[in-house]
Design an enzyme around this catalytic site. Structure first.
Site, PDB file in Angstrom:
ATOM      1  N   ARG A 165       0.834  -1.197   0.000  1.00 45.09           N
ATOM      2  CA  ARG A 165       0.000   0.000   0.000  1.00 45.09           C
ATOM      3  C   ARG A 165       0.875   1.255   0.000  1.00 45.09           C
ATOM      4  O   ARG A 165       0.366   2.353   0.159  1.00 45.09           O
ATOM      5  CB  ARG A 165      -0.960  -0.004   1.197  1.00 45.09           C
ATOM      6  N   ASN A 166       2.189   1.065  -0.182  1.00 47.55           N
ATOM      7  CA  ASN A 166       3.153   2.168  -0.140  1.00 47.55           C
ATOM      8  C   ASN A 166       3.955   2.254  -1.430  1.00 47.55           C
ATOM      9  O   ASN A 166       4.114   1.257  -2.135  1.00 47.55           O
ATOM     10  CB  ASN A 166       4.135   1.962   1.022  1.00 47.55           C
TER      11      ASN A 166
END
Length: 363
Positions: A165-166
């Site tokens: 998610r980064n």
């Protein structure tokens, strides 16, 4: 077929995306929203009632008044922005409890973003088969037929999936390069659905990865596509859930790292490894799990390492994580390329909105 006699219900974006992912097969073996028996089996035993491994509930919540109108065999038209997206054939209905939430998340603390989001939903749930009726909703959706076709065209026999998610930082790069050493191809599949406030936007994540592929990775060995589903921040359960999704998308291997899908201090660093190992022994997951330790920069070794090949964890470790990267970028600087490549840092800064919940950056 949608009839005027059907019950009609307005759904939110996360419910719509669940329906889409059920239809495309991303959430196989689900054919609809879980009924009570499947729900309880997943909560208690990490599997559906037929024994098929599945670790997170996928349920449809409705308000109490609507819930009371429904009977087994009722049909519901699921409405999104004025259009009938899908139908649901009611098989049963049930209510969830706070005890269920504790079993899923290992906490009922409202500060946990997954718990808070679940508590904001109605406790009244409806199970049954779903069917997309407006095919425009799945025209551009990620689906296993397409990803498997792409992998075949690339002549990849082994594919390692990577969940994130980064934007890419040096620790995740280390893990991905391990995957590339083991497998024919790397499938980078970032979450592009709902995430908590303060997380990186889809724009920032995808821009960083596109730049990484453009400048550093062998283009014929990496495929990038977003996964439209919400983060649950359910730690160990979600780690295996992510593996199941990538199995469905055609991956043969999947990387589970430190505190996979975790948030705050709700889960121990390698709880996901422990649960994954237990479930591998109990079920046929259909995918090989790469349980990799936390990469960090060692000042003594002068490179990215893990505690499995470096003896300086306690004395010379420089931690690298999405949380730390977010803190630095919010301040507008990265100390050096130990954590994040300059090219990636500059690419992140170029997007209109870096973090969820903030105003667009004025360029």
């Amino acid at each position: 077929m949608v009839s005027d006699s059907m019950h009609k219900y307005q759904i939110d974006e996360e419910t719509l995306q669940d329906v889409i992912n059920i239809e495309t097969g991303i959430l196989y073996p689900l054919r609809g929203f879980m009924g009570k028996e499947d729900y309880q089996s997943v909560v208690e035993n990490y599997c559906l009632s037929d024994g098929e491994v599945f670790t997170l509930p996928i349920t449809f919540d409705v308000v109490e008044e609507f819930y009371n109108k429904l009977e087994s065999g009722s049909q519901i038209a699921l409405i999104w922005e004025g259009r009938t997206a899908a139908t649901l054939l009611v098989e049963d209905k049930f209510q969830i409890t706070e005890e269920d939430l504790f079993k899923i998340f290992k906490t009922t603390d409202d500060k946990h973003p997954g718990v808070l989001k679940e508590k904001k939903r109605s406790r009244y749930r409806v199970g049954g088969l779903t069917k997309i009726v407006d095919m425009s909703f799945i025209e551009n959706a990620l689906n296993p037929v397409e990803t498997e076709r792409i992998f075949r065209e690339k002549k990849w026999k082994t594919i390692v999936g990577f969940q994130t998610r980064n934007p890419i930082h040096k620790a995740h790069e280390h893990l991905q390069r391990i995957g590339l050493e083991i497998c024919d191809g790397l499938f980078i599949n970032p979450i592009t659905g709902w995430k908590k406030k303060g997380d990186f936007t889809e724009e920032a994540v995808m821009a960083a990865y596109n730049k990484m592929i453009e400048l550093f990775y062998p283009k014929d060995r990496v495929y990038l596509a977003g996964l439209k589903t919400q983060m649950r921040y359910a730690g160990p359960r979600e780690a295996v859930f992510h593996a199941i999704i990538r199995r469905n998308l055609g991956c043969t291997h999947f990387i589970i790292g430190r505190d996979h899908a975790g948030v705050g201090n709700y889960y121990d660093a390698y709880d996901a490894h422990k649960l994954a190992s237990q479930l591998e022994q109990r079920y046929n997951l259909g995918i090989e799990l790469l349980l990799l330790h936390e990469p960090y920069y060692c000042k003594k070794c002068g490179q990215i390492v893990t505690d499995k090949n470096c003896s300086h964890y306690a004395t010379d470790r420089v931690e690298i994580s999405g949380t730390i990267i977010r803190e630095y970028i919010a301040k507008g600087s990265i100390p050096n390329e130990i954590m994040l490549r300059d090219e990636i840092f500059n690419e992140i800064l170029s997007v209109k909105q870096i973090f969820i919940g903030e105003k667009e950056t004025q360029k």
